[in-house]
Design a protein around this motif. Structure first.
Motif, PDB file in Angstrom:
ATOM      1  N   TYR A  16       0.604  -1.361  -0.029  1.00 13.93           N
ATOM      2  CA  TYR A  16      -0.211  -0.317   0.188  1.00 13.93           C
ATOM      3  C   TYR A  16       1.283   1.153  -0.112  1.00 13.93           C
ATOM      4  O   TYR A  16       2.151   0.864   0.345  1.00 13.93           O
ATOM      5  CB  TYR A  16      -1.151   0.140   1.256  1.00 13.93           C
ATOM      6  CG  TYR A  16      -1.355  -0.968   1.045  1.00 13.93           C
ATOM      7  CD1 TYR A  16      -2.868  -1.142   0.879  1.00 13.93           C
ATOM      8  CD2 TYR A  16      -1.907  -1.981   2.175  1.00 13.93           C
ATOM      9  CE1 TYR A  16      -4.333  -1.586   0.263  1.00 13.93           C
ATOM     10  CE2 TYR A  16      -3.283  -3.245   2.440  1.00 13.93           C
ATOM     11  CZ  TYR A  16      -4.164  -2.785   1.306  1.00 13.93           C
ATOM     12  OH  TYR A  16      -5.098  -4.303   1.482  1.00 13.93           O
ATOM     13  N   ASP A  17      -0.156   2.551  -0.438  1.00 14.51           N
ATOM     14  CA  ASP A  17       0.793   3.417   0.152  1.00 14.51           C
ATOM     15  C   ASP A  17       1.517   4.289   1.336  1.00 14.51           C
ATOM     16  O   ASP A  17       0.392   3.939   2.492  1.00 14.51           O
ATOM     17  CB  ASP A  17       0.518   5.379  -0.960  1.00 14.51           C
ATOM     18  CG  ASP A  17       0.966   6.122  -0.483  1.00 14.51           C
ATOM     19  OD1 ASP A  17       2.563   5.869  -0.473  1.00 14.51           O
ATOM     20  OD2 ASP A  17       0.132   7.611  -0.578  1.00 14.51           O
ATOM     21  N   GLY A  18       2.516   3.620   1.715  1.00 16.81           N
ATOM     22  CA  GLY A  18       3.045   4.159   3.598  1.00 16.81           C
ATOM     23  C   GLY A  18       2.958   2.618   4.364  1.00 16.81           C
ATOM     24  O   GLY A  18       3.464   2.454   5.505  1.00 16.81           O
ATOM     25  N   PHE A  19       2.392   1.454   3.648  1.00 18.25           N
ATOM     26  CA  PHE A  19       3.189  -0.018   4.274  1.00 18.25           C
ATOM     27  C   PHE A  19       2.923  -0.680   3.683  1.00 18.25           C
ATOM     28  O   PHE A  19       2.617  -0.720   2.540  1.00 18.25           O
ATOM     29  CB  PHE A  19       1.369   0.106   4.933  1.00 18.25           C
ATOM     30  CG  PHE A  19       1.558  -1.261   5.561  1.00 18.25           C
ATOM     31  CD1 PHE A  19       2.111  -1.236   6.894  1.00 18.25           C
ATOM     32  CD2 PHE A  19       0.775  -2.283   5.542  1.00 18.25           C
ATOM     33  CE1 PHE A  19       2.670  -2.718   7.640  1.00 18.25           C
ATOM     34  CE2 PHE A  19       0.908  -3.487   5.823  1.00 18.25           C
ATOM     35  CZ  PHE A  19       1.544  -3.701   7.248  1.00 18.25           C
ATOM     36  N   LYS A 207       5.210  -3.866  12.335  1.00 20.08           N
ATOM     37  CA  LYS A 207       5.205  -3.204  10.526  1.00 20.08           C
ATOM     38  C   LYS A 207       5.584  -3.811   9.883  1.00 20.08           C
ATOM     39  O   LYS A 207       6.652  -3.128   8.965  1.00 20.08           O
ATOM     40  CB  LYS A 207       6.716  -1.897  10.662  1.00 20.08           C
ATOM     41  CG  LYS A 207       6.544  -0.813  11.601  1.00 20.08           C
ATOM     42  CD  LYS A 207       7.996   0.033  12.113  1.00 20.08           C
ATOM     43  CE  LYS A 207       7.813   1.434  12.895  1.00 20.08           C
ATOM     44  NZ  LYS A 207       8.650   1.677  13.462  1.00 20.08           N
TER      45      LYS A 207
END
Length: 291
Positions: A16-19, A207
């Motif tokens: 995903y964007d950011g993950f 994370k």
């Protein structure tokens, strides 16, 4: 159906964007309960949504009950139950109406089992779900989840926000469910005290990466905390340290090979630790030293 692991996840990735869920792998042995632990936002719910094929993976494979979760989706979903922290049933329904709906969805629906759970949980049959408390909603989901012969129960933060009495009642139900060695549970939670009571194994995600996965008792027993002065801390090999909490009064140092460290630092005491403490020190592993 012959398979060793109720869940087999291999090299699973979702960006995903950011993950990024980053190339994760773990197995849940059949007939056991695994605690899937990590902070909020660590990737637990993303993993479960991928398992349920609610979102599409970028790469990797997921097998549940010996079957591919996408190719054999219909058969897999007839044999699993998922319980979420929010009630997925419409709030105008009542428990009697839900039984009729579930009977239409699942060939194996057993209304006697369902109504027995309702009685055991003291849940009303005619009251609308919108008037249920959070604990009642969770008990209702579990009653429904365990009434169609599911072989795998997937729980996503399902005990969060429940009082200790209700949580214990639910944990007892899980242990009963596991009396049948063909049944398995994946219990995603950040309430590690629940998992210390009932989990056979744990997988720790942070994370989007798996930090630890294996037998719960072995993980807890192999870790420990050295409490020492700041000068003694300087003599500990950085390679033996997961992370260290430093204060003006001394240091608390998490180590992951208790036996080896016990011989190496024989003058220092190594205290027992907990899953919660292990999580706390591992999420700070990159900072290494913290207060």
């Amino acid at each position: 159906m012959d398979f060793q692991n109720a869940v087999e996840i291999k090299d699973l990735t979702k960006k995903y964007d950011g993950f990024t869920l980053d190339n994760i792998s773990f197995n849940l042995p059949k007939g056991s309960i695994m605690g899937f632990i990590g902070q909020n936002g660590a990737g637990k719910t993303t993993t479960i949504r991928l398992m349920l094929n609610l979102i599409k993976k970028d790469s990797g494979s997921i097998k549940m009950l010996g079957m591919d979760n996408v190719k054999n989706e219909k058969e897999v979903k007839s044999l699993i139950s998922a319980v979420f922290d929010e009630l997925p049933f419409h709030e105008v329904l009542n428990a009697d109406q839900l039984s009729v709906i579930m009977a239409g969805l699942f060939d194996q629906w057993d209304k006697n089992t369902y109504f027995n759970y309702l009685d055991r949980f003291s849940l009303p049959r005619k009251k609308q779900f919108g008037d249920f408390s959070k604990g009642m909603k969770m008990k209702l989901q579990i009653a429904a989840a365990l009434s169609h012969g599911a072989r795998l129960l997937i729980m996503d933060e399902a005990t969060t926000g429940l009082d200790p009495v209700v949580r214990n009642e639910i944990l007892d139900i899980f242990l009963e469910y596991l009396q049948d060695e063909n049944n398995s549970i994946l219990l995603s939670s950040h309430i590690t005290t629940d998992l210390e009571k009932i989990a056979d194994s744990v997988t720790f995600i942070d994370k989007g990466n798996i930090l630890l996965s294996g037998n719960k008792d072995e993980i807890v027993e192999s870790h420990g905390v050295i409490k020492c002065t700041n000068s003694q801390y300087k003599d500990i090999d950085p390679n033996d340290i997961i992370s260290a909490r430093l204060t003006d009064f001394g240091a608390e140092v998490m180590i992951n090979n208790r036996q080896k460290s016990g011989k190496k630092y024989s003058g220092l005491t190594i205290d027992n630790t907990t899953l919660e403490e292990i999580m706390l020190f591992y999420v700070r592993r990159k900072t290494k030293e913290w207060k």
